[in-house]
Write an enzyme that holds these catalytic residues in place. Structure first.
Site, PDB file in Angstrom:
ATOM      1  N   SER A 123      45.149  45.072  24.123  1.00  0.00           N
ATOM      2  CA  SER A 123      46.149  46.126  24.337  1.00  0.00           C
ATOM      3  C   SER A 123      47.532  45.737  23.835  1.00  0.00           C
ATOM      4  O   SER A 123      48.443  46.562  23.851  1.00  0.00           O
ATOM      5  CB  SER A 123      46.226  46.486  25.826  1.00  0.00           C
ATOM      6  OG  SER A 123      46.548  45.350  26.603  1.00  0.00           O
ATOM      7  N   HIS A 144      42.105  49.865  19.936  1.00  0.00           N
ATOM      8  CA  HIS A 144      42.732  49.869  21.261  1.00  0.00           C
ATOM      9  C   HIS A 144      42.413  51.173  21.981  1.00  0.00           C
ATOM     10  O   HIS A 144      42.935  52.228  21.626  1.00  0.00           O
ATOM     11  CB  HIS A 144      44.241  49.676  21.127  1.00  0.00           C
ATOM     12  CG  HIS A 144      44.954  49.746  22.437  1.00  0.00           C
ATOM     13  ND1 HIS A 144      46.205  50.304  22.575  1.00  0.00           N
ATOM     14  CD2 HIS A 144      44.587  49.339  23.682  1.00  0.00           C
ATOM     15  CE1 HIS A 144      46.574  50.242  23.843  1.00  0.00           C
ATOM     16  NE2 HIS A 144      45.605  49.657  24.527  1.00  0.00           N
ATOM     17  N   GLU A 156      43.476  53.623  19.074  1.00  0.00           N
ATOM     18  CA  GLU A 156      44.236  53.113  17.937  1.00  0.00           C
ATOM     19  C   GLU A 156      43.354  52.193  17.086  1.00  0.00           C
ATOM     20  O   GLU A 156      42.603  51.376  17.618  1.00  0.00           O
ATOM     21  CB  GLU A 156      45.452  52.331  18.422  1.00  0.00           C
ATOM     22  CG  GLU A 156      46.482  53.194  19.137  1.00  0.00           C
ATOM     23  CD  GLU A 156      47.610  52.360  19.698  1.00  0.00           C
ATOM     24  OE1 GLU A 156      48.721  52.425  19.158  1.00  0.00           O
ATOM     25  OE2 GLU A 156      47.376  51.632  20.691  1.00  0.00           O
ATOM     26  N   ASN A 195      51.350  51.588  23.272  1.00  0.00           N
ATOM     27  CA  ASN A 195      51.884  50.758  24.350  1.00  0.00           C
ATOM     28  C   ASN A 195      53.379  50.511  24.200  1.00  0.00           C
ATOM     29  O   ASN A 195      54.084  50.313  25.191  1.00  0.00           O
ATOM     30  CB  ASN A 195      51.126  49.433  24.448  1.00  0.00           C
ATOM     31  CG  ASN A 195      49.974  49.522  25.429  1.00  0.00           C
ATOM     32  OD1 ASN A 195      49.813  50.519  26.123  1.00  0.00           O
ATOM     33  ND2 ASN A 195      49.161  48.479  25.495  1.00  0.00           N
TER      34      ASN A 195
END
Length: 314
Positions: A123, A144, A156, A195
């Protein structure tokens, strides 16, 4: 390797993310081997997958026959080498620890067939850092996923320094085939895209909470009822287009100097974590939970997520 060549997928790690990722590929028609260190962990994962499939069936995503067929495509294995010896694609979903991931990728590189593509569900870490010891630099890639991975559509796809375009395209096409929403990330940077955006929002939310501007409940309520409501249909850049870039630019010039630019989490937030108040896993965080309450929170979350998934992406 082309998409049509993919027959078998292995998922390493059967925890919060791994069991959901395995479910996605099984529902998508692939044979999946789910690996973890003990049979007990794997048994719990199968129980969760069975329950998730039941909920998907009840909400009209799949038929009961499709649920049974997906479950039958999943086998479990606690021996790593046996889990991957025939795998076309391996997805790693273990703890977010760079040394553990590096050791695992080196083992996978030795155990997997030459054709196998190795993907990580990190992540925030860079695959160029922890897969650099493998002999298949062109066939390692980051995918991800977001929790819960069997529901949240976006995944992702991040290339490492030596990942081939063919490998990135393969994962992109595979994710589309299993009804996910793959997002191409053009530059390999820590935290990738989502993120970094999420942490920017969290930094300001934590700052406002510590400053006493609003309670945790009202901060969450405000975001759910405005930003969250809107962003489910239009992203932040389209939002500013629709609102007028002159207005957004003027507001940004006024607010940017005032919002948090901290390089460390707020003191009160760190104190909460250091005190062991970690949220749902300990029963206390920004909110207090009994076991029954957090189960109700998850059930409500997933029900609302499924409704949104059906209306927007399925």
């Amino acid at each position: 390797m082309k998409l049509a060549d993919v027959r078998s997928i292995s998922v390493i790690g059967a925890g919060i993310m791994g069991h959901g990722i395995a479910q996605v590929f099984a529902v998508g028609g692939y044979n999946v081997c789910l690996n973890d260190v003990t049979p007990e962990i794997l048994s719990r994962a199968l129980v969760r997958i069975r329950e998730n499939l039941r909920i998907f069936n009840e909400n009209g995503f799949i038929t009961s026959q499709e649920a049974d067929a997906a479950y039958a495509r999943i086998r479990t294995e606690s021996n790593l080498e046996a889990s991957v010896r025939d795998a076309d694609i391996v997805v790693e979903a273990i703890k977010e620890d760079i040394e553990l991931k590096r050791a695992l990728f080196n083992k996978l590189d030795a155990a997997c067939p030459e054709r196998t593509v190795l993907a990580s569900n990190s992540s925030s870490l860079l695959i160029s850092d922890f897969a650099s010891g493998t002999k298949r630099q062109d066939r390692v890639v980051l995918t991800h996923w977001y929790n819960p991975p069997h529901i949240v559509p976006a995944v992702e796809v991040i290339r490492g320094a030596h990942t081939s375009q063919e490998t990135a395209d393969l994962l992109y096409d595979l994710l589309k085939k299993v009804k996910k929403l793959p997002i191409r990330i053009n530059k390999e940077i820590p935290g990738y895209l989502l993120n970094r955006i999420q942490m920017a929002l969290s930094r300001e939310a934590w700052y406002l909470w510590q400053a006493g501007v609003a309670s945790a409940e009202d901060i969450d309520l405000a975001v759910k009822g405005s930003l969250g409501f809107r962003l489910a249909s239009i992203g932040p850049l389209l939002t500013s287009d629709l609102g007028g870039q002159d207005t957004w630019c003027a507001v940004s010039k006024y607010l940017f100097p005032l919002i948090s630019d901290a390089h460390e989490p707020p003191e009160d937030y760190v104190k909460m974590v250091d005190a062991g108040n970690l949220g749902m896993k300990t029963g206390k965080g920004f909110y207090d939970y009994t076991e029954e309450e957090w189960k109700a929170v998850i059930e409500k979350r997933d029900k609302e997520f499924l409704q949104r998934l059906k209306s927007l992406y399925w």
